[in-house]
Design a protein around this motif. Structure first.
Motif, PDB file in Angstrom:
ATOM      1  N   ILE A 222       1.315  -1.467  -0.135  1.00 26.78           N
ATOM      2  CA  ILE A 222      -0.446  -0.491  -0.238  1.00 26.78           C
ATOM      3  C   ILE A 222       0.779   1.074  -0.274  1.00 26.78           C
ATOM      4  O   ILE A 222       1.935   1.092   0.979  1.00 26.78           O
ATOM      5  CB  ILE A 222      -1.322  -0.020   1.023  1.00 26.78           C
ATOM      6  N   VAL A 223       0.891   2.180  -0.872  1.00 24.51           N
ATOM      7  CA  VAL A 223       1.629   3.356  -1.111  1.00 24.51           C
ATOM      8  C   VAL A 223       0.605   4.276  -0.957  1.00 24.51           C
ATOM      9  O   VAL A 223       0.145   4.608  -1.070  1.00 24.51           O
ATOM     10  CB  VAL A 223       2.020   3.294  -2.325  1.00 24.51           C
ATOM     11  N   ILE A 224       1.406   4.901   0.124  1.00 19.94           N
ATOM     12  CA  ILE A 224       0.597   6.651   0.413  1.00 19.94           C
ATOM     13  C   ILE A 224       1.472   7.793   0.263  1.00 19.94           C
ATOM     14  O   ILE A 224       2.390   8.344   0.682  1.00 19.94           O
ATOM     15  CB  ILE A 224      -0.025   6.879   1.929  1.00 19.94           C
ATOM     16  N   ASP A 225       0.659   8.658  -1.026  1.00 19.42           N
ATOM     17  CA  ASP A 225       1.503   9.776  -1.839  1.00 19.42           C
ATOM     18  C   ASP A 225       0.968  11.414  -0.629  1.00 19.42           C
ATOM     19  O   ASP A 225      -0.087  11.433  -1.519  1.00 19.42           O
ATOM     20  CB  ASP A 225       1.627   9.706  -2.652  1.00 19.42           C
ATOM     21  N   VAL A 226       2.164  11.462  -0.343  1.00 21.47           N
ATOM     22  CA  VAL A 226       2.098  13.105   1.001  1.00 21.47           C
ATOM     23  C   VAL A 226       2.291  14.031  -0.402  1.00 21.47           C
ATOM     24  O   VAL A 226       1.889  15.503  -0.490  1.00 21.47           O
ATOM     25  CB  VAL A 226       1.989  12.326   2.298  1.00 21.47           C
ATOM     26  N   GLY A 227       2.898  13.395  -0.641  1.00 24.35           N
ATOM     27  CA  GLY A 227       4.241  14.756  -1.618  1.00 24.35           C
ATOM     28  C   GLY A 227       3.204  15.364  -2.853  1.00 24.35           C
ATOM     29  O   GLY A 227       2.658  14.799  -3.681  1.00 24.35           O
ATOM     30  N   ILE A 228       3.427  16.583  -2.682  1.00 25.44           N
ATOM     31  CA  ILE A 228       2.697  17.608  -3.747  1.00 25.44           C
ATOM     32  C   ILE A 228       3.898  18.498  -4.204  1.00 25.44           C
ATOM     33  O   ILE A 228       4.383  19.798  -3.573  1.00 25.44           O
ATOM     34  CB  ILE A 228       2.263  18.506  -3.240  1.00 25.44           C
ATOM     35  N   ASN A 229       4.113  18.075  -5.795  1.00 23.96           N
ATOM     36  CA  ASN A 229       5.359  18.658  -6.426  1.00 23.96           C
ATOM     37  C   ASN A 229       4.698  18.952  -7.417  1.00 23.96           C
ATOM     38  O   ASN A 229       4.134  18.936  -8.419  1.00 23.96           O
ATOM     39  CB  ASN A 229       6.313  17.707  -6.208  1.00 23.96           C
ATOM     40  N   LEU A 230       6.061  19.726  -8.440  1.00 27.15           N
ATOM     41  CA  LEU A 230       5.804  20.006  -9.638  1.00 27.15           C
ATOM     42  C   LEU A 230       7.073  19.418 -10.307  1.00 27.15           C
ATOM     43  O   LEU A 230       7.954  19.694 -10.228  1.00 27.15           O
ATOM     44  CB  LEU A 230       5.865  21.311  -9.750  1.00 27.15           C
TER      45      LEU A 230
END
Lengths: 280, 280
Positions: A222-230
């Motif tokens: 299970i992979v939870i992605d918290v990043g917010i990038n460009l």
């Protein structure tokens, strides 16, 4: 591969929150957003939060101060808001300009209104594992994603990438509270790939575009992605290389449309809790 | 196998502390120990701390209250001590009797005198990774053992067994501050043996006599034993089965004579820091 979409989690949360608002017997909680200066990121986050608050029938007021405001004047203005009995929760956009002693403001905030967990009282309560503390919204949003999906954390191997005070560390505490076995890793971790690959649940909160590749993810994890990038093309992306990881992961949260869509709702959930607490 | 003996670490710490006391220009810091009731463990810890404080030329005063004291009366007495400018640091023995609201006392303590890290302000600072916070003494004693031995934690795989607010959690934060990769495991951990065996540095802080056996320890690993328990014969022992583990571990700390011998010195180190801070 399955996705957990933030919109679905948000919908479930909203249903519960609508009931909670109704239980306040006509009282409408008020969120105050404090912004200093005109940083585009701040304005965008403020707009999103305000829109969601109003859509749920909550009150939302913004206080915007000049980027050049002195520390002393800001303290005075902040305390007016902080002490106003009509204010139920405060979202202060950070970082503040350098002339303001941010640590002092964090210590001033009324713990009962500190719905974004910037003050020491709430931080200590999260550290202590008190379940009714207002945890940092992004960390709690991760927990809401997992809860919505019905994932039992007990005994699970969780790896959190990133050790910030807004996500990595508080999330580790929330996960421990659910009896997960938690590993916190970061840029200095020697066997980074192995540490990630060992996880049944991998949370990426490092703030580095597409850094999590397929070799970091165990089959079915299970992979939870918290990043917010460009990314290179200027498009919004997470810390996870979604196209690569989706081939082997069991569950992935997308960016955009994942954790970020739940974060402001957690803030409003705390606002309603704060109003309920105050009225007791 | 090598041992890190607490007495050696304590000796090095004392040398530094003697210099720090001299730098106070004749001022003698005062430790106050607050005890409620006559629990033998409390009395034994109090005696040890007082003896060490006096041996270093520090002032140490005990305030002992009846086990039946009411919450209101205790708050009043505690505040007298807490507000006394001649008191530099407070060690309050816990747990307090049930009629006293311990959480309230923790919130009352002056953060500048909270040398054992019971209050939210210090806990939040440890959580945030502020290096000048007064961390819980046992957690910091572990760090002193490793520092004395010259062990660089950067990138190292550390497993901490136990998630208490007095050892496991704060120690994880201190280790993260030194760039270790930290795993916290506990009774609910699914693959407990593997999680321990994976560690380059294993810290046992679970409070269960001799639970760490040779199968939990990788060849050459560093094992820090925080436990203080009684074995079947009523002898003092740690969480580590020393006789078994010493065959394969690289370094082990003994019990007694290990971490426990450093803990009260860390308390006194904080006391001297607090006195220095106050006089600034």
């Amino acid at each position: 591969m399955k996705e957990i979409r933030g919109a679905e989690v948000a919908k479930a949360l909203k249903a519960q929150m609508t009931e909670d608002i109704a239980a306040l017997g006509g009282y409408i909680p008020q969120l105050v957003i404090v912004r200093v200066g005109e940083r585009p990121d701040d304005i965008s986050y403020e707009k999103g939060a305000a829109k969601r608050a109003l859509a749920m029938g909550l009150r939302c007021t913004s206080f915007v101060f000049d980027a050049e405001i002195s520390h002393e004047e800001f303290v005075m203005e902040f305390q007016k808001i902080n002490k106003d009995p009509e204010v139920d929760g405060i979202l202060m956009l950070r970082p503040l300009p350098k002339q303001i002693n941010e640590k002092e403001i964090e210590r001033l905030i009324d713990p009962g209104k500190d719905i974004d967990c910037i003050g020491p009282m709430n931080l200590a309560r999260v550290f202590a594992g008190e379940t009714d503390a207002y945890a940092p919204c992004t960390a709690e949003a991760v927990m809401e994603m997992l809860k919505y999906e019905g994932i039992d954390l007990k005994g699970k191997r969780v790896t959190i990438v990133g050790r910030s005070l807004v996500v990595g560390k508080p999330l580790a505490m929330l996960m421990l509270g659910q009896h997960a076995t938690v590993t916190i890793c970061h840029t200095r971790t020697a066997d980074f790939q192995g540490t990630c690959h060992n996880a049944e649940i991998l949370v990426a909160a490092a703030g580095k575009a597409k850094m999590i590749k397929k070799e970091h993810v165990a089959d079915g994890a299970i992979v939870i992605d918290v990043g917010i990038n460009l990314d290179e093309e200027g498009n919004l992306c997470g810390d996870v290389d979604y196209e690569e990881v989706k081939k082997t992961a069991g569950i992935v949260t997308p960016v955009p449309g994942g954790v970020g869509s739940v974060t402001t709702l957690v803030l409003l959930k705390h606002l309603i809790q704060a109003a309920k607490q105050k009225r007791r």
